[in-house]
Design an enzyme around this catalytic site. Structure first.
Site, PDB file in Angstrom:
ATOM      1  CB  ALA A 114      75.778  43.726 -66.931  1.00  0.00           C
ATOM      2  CG  ASP A 128      75.039  23.232 -55.361  1.00  0.00           C
ATOM      3  OD1 ASP A 128      74.596  24.109 -55.091  1.00  0.00           O
ATOM      4  OD2 ASP A 128      74.132  22.347 -55.896  1.00  0.00           O
ATOM      5  CB  VAL A 136      76.086  24.994 -68.290  1.00  0.00           C
ATOM      6  CG1 VAL A 136      75.141  25.712 -69.177  1.00  0.00           C
ATOM      7  CG2 VAL A 136      76.843  23.754 -68.650  1.00  0.00           C
ATOM      8  CD  GLU A 138      72.166  29.244 -66.715  1.00  0.00           C
ATOM      9  OE1 GLU A 138      72.536  30.236 -66.257  1.00  0.00           O
ATOM     10  OE2 GLU A 138      72.536  27.862 -66.083  1.00  0.00           O
TER      11      GLU A 138
END
Length: 198
Positions: A114, A128, A136, A138
């Site tokens: 970061a 979940d 995946v 992003e």
């Protein structure tokens, strides 16, 4: 309640949480498991579409998605995928994760990455209960320089939280689960969402 390192190791040993390949103890810290970058990526291609109307009929949304999203790109071990400043790309974890119906996972980026401008998830970091598959990522490069990303590098950390009870609608049992048993850098399946008209 978040699981600590001892609990994570026990849940992995008991196969309550399954991560394939199974991480060794060096990848488990006080509250998380290191997750590595896989070999599959997708990018947004050059296109002439002025926008994507996310509330358009499903066929139109899918057609627009097909016009802007690349086919899956495979990067061999040792080679690099270059993410340029201001660029969004999809990638996938090397590991596959399976959660029981009473545990939710949280994927967090690494602070060291970061600080170079790399975001590993734009907003979707919840895994979940009942999930099974690769995750995946992003990617977004908010920094000033291109970033060379290599398969199997440590890319994120996954931590786990026990729920008050098992979910009545875990991901693997939902009929609307668009990414069930996900493998590879799967593009958005927003065109499969049910339209709500009120």
């Amino acid at each position: 309640m978040r699981l600590c390192d001892k609990d994570i190791e026990q849940y992995l040993d008991d196969e309550k949480i399954i991560i394939e390949p199974k991480p060794d103890s060096s990848m488990i810290s006080g509250v998380s498991v290191d997750i590595r970058l896989g070999n599959e990526f997708r990018v947004f291609q050059d296109h002439t579409a002025p926008y994507i109307d996310l509330s358009a009929p499903k066929g139109e949304v899918q057609e627009a998605m097909n016009s802007i999203m690349s086919d899956e790109i495979f990067i061999a071990d040792g080679d690099a995928f270059f993410l340029h400043p201001g660029e969004l790309a999809l990638a996938v974890t090397y590991e596959s994760v399976t959660l029981p119906d009473n545990i939710v996972g949280w994927l967090d980026g690494r602070s060291s990455l970061a600080r170079l401008g790399l975001m590993v998830h734009v907003t979707a970091h919840r895994i979940d209960p009942g999930w099974s598959g690769q995750i995946v990522l992003e990617f977004y490069n908010s920094g000033k320089l291109p970033l060379a990303l290599r398969p199997k590098m440590k890319i994120a950390a996954l931590n786990f939280e026990t729920m008050s009870s098992s979910a009545a609608r875990p991901y693997n049992k939902r009929e609307d689960a668009k990414y069930r048993d996900q493998k590879g850098a799967v593009a958005s399946r927003i065109s499969q969402d049910e339209k709500v008209n009120k």
